[in-house]
Design a protein around this motif. Structure first.
Motif, mmCIF file in Angstrom:
data_model
loop_
_atom_site.group_PDB
_atom_site.id
_atom_site.type_symbol
_atom_site.label_atom_id
_atom_site.label_comp_id
_atom_site.label_asym_id
_atom_site.label_seq_id
_atom_site.Cartn_x
_atom_site.Cartn_y
_atom_site.Cartn_z
ATOM 1 N N ASP A 24 46.001 35.970 43.331
ATOM 2 C CA ASP A 24 45.092 34.867 43.649
ATOM 3 C C ASP A 24 43.746 34.985 42.934
ATOM 4 O O ASP A 24 42.837 34.194 43.186
ATOM 5 C CB ASP A 24 44.891 34.720 45.158
ATOM 6 N N CYS A 25 43.639 35.948 42.029
ATOM 7 C CA CYS A 25 42.451 36.068 41.179
ATOM 8 C C CYS A 25 42.741 35.626 39.740
ATOM 9 O O CYS A 25 41.853 35.655 38.889
ATOM 10 C CB CYS A 25 41.948 37.519 41.144
ATOM 11 N N ARG A 26 43.976 35.225 39.468
ATOM 12 C CA ARG A 26 44.381 34.872 38.103
ATOM 13 C C ARG A 26 43.994 33.437 37.753
ATOM 14 O O ARG A 26 43.856 32.592 38.641
ATOM 15 C CB ARG A 26 45.891 35.063 37.955
ATOM 16 N N PRO A 27 43.830 33.157 36.455
ATOM 17 C CA PRO A 27 43.441 31.801 36.030
ATOM 18 C C PRO A 27 44.375 30.717 36.540
ATOM 19 O O PRO A 27 43.918 29.633 36.925
ATOM 20 C CB PRO A 27 43.474 31.903 34.500
ATOM 21 N N GLU A 28 45.693 30.991 36.545
ATOM 22 C CA GLU A 28 46.622 29.952 36.982
ATOM 23 C C GLU A 28 46.456 29.619 38.467
ATOM 24 O O GLU A 28 46.660 28.474 38.893
ATOM 25 C CB GLU A 28 48.071 30.351 36.684
ATOM 26 N N SER A 29 46.100 30.622 39.282
ATOM 27 C CA SER A 29 45.832 30.372 40.700
ATOM 28 C C SER A 29 44.574 29.538 40.866
ATOM 29 O O SER A 29 44.536 28.586 41.655
ATOM 30 C CB SER A 29 45.690 31.700 41.461
#
Length: 245
Positions: free
Chosen positions: A143-148
């Motif tokens: 949930d820290c990734r760009p897609e999230s």
């Protein structure tokens, strides 16, 4: 004055982001979250830093929101109710997955989006929400990734009337922790902080997942390791206290 709402744990990342927003001329409403974390000291430290910034005349407010019940079923080793040991090492290590708190940042961003939308509706002005998501968290925390971030941004926009007034930004999402610290240092320089004030703010941040009863950081958990590397990358000594040995 531009308006921003931030999720602020009082750690290095969210504090540097808060400083960046203030340096860029934002009025900031900061929100912390009590979710049953073992490292309760972060909630006390962030209040001290917010008070210091307010005394400097900077436009920031703070509220802590109790979410203990929302995370009562969490299996994370970060929850105080779980008798699980916090792993040591680097965030790239597989055992660090035990520190994941299920859906945490998505929930945090959803709450501050609601806060921002209410503010925007009252003032009829634009507001941004932002979290200190950074590249060092991508390996372990989905949930820290760009897609999230992009998916949440889209969901919030299509789920609310008036959402055109609120944007969701994550300026550190492609930066490592050393670069995040550099941004915070530059912001404090722009705000005219003295060397003593810079040290005071940094000393008032907390990262460690397993501090002792005196608040000293362990120096060995994933977040401590990353923090120490960030200070080294900036040619600085971390001003917080670490356990001996």
């Amino acid at each position: 004055m531009k308006k921003a709402v931030i999720s602020c744990s009082g750690g290095l990342d969210s504090t540097c982001l808060l400083l960046k927003l203030l340096a860029e001329g934002y009025e900031v409403r900061a929100y912390g979250f009590q979710y049953g974390q073992k490292h309760q000291i972060e909630l006390r430290k962030v209040k001290r830093n917010i008070k210091f910034l307010q005394e400097k005349g900077l436009p920031v407010t703070y509220q802590c929101i109790n979410l203990k019940d929302a995370f009562s079923e969490s299996a994370s080793s970060l929850r105080g109710s779980n008798n699980l040991e916090i792993p040591q090492g680097n965030y790239k290590d597989e055992n660090m997955k035990s520190t994941v708190v299920e859906n945490r940042n998505v929930i945090f961003s959803s709450i501050i989006y609601g806060k921002a939308l209410g503010w925007a509706n009252k003032t009829q002005e634009d507001v941004v929400i932002t979290l200190g998501l950074h590249a060092g968290d991508h390996t372990i925390y989905p949930d820290c990734r760009p897609e999230s971030h992009e998916a949440a941004k889209h969901l919030f926009r299509i789920s609310n009337w008036g959402s055109e007034r609120v944007d969701y930004t994550a300026p550190f999402i492609e930066k490592n922790k050393g670069e995040v610290l550099a941004e915070g240092l530059e912001a404090m320089k722009s705000l005219g902080f003295t060397d003593a004030e810079v040290k005071k703010v940094l000393r008032g941040t907390h990262s460690c997942y397993t501090p002792d009863e005196h608040g000293c950081s362990c120096g060995k958990c994933g977040t401590c390791t990353e923090r120490l590397e960030a200070f080294e990358a900036n040619g600085m000594k971390d001003p917080i206290r670490y356990k001996k040995g």
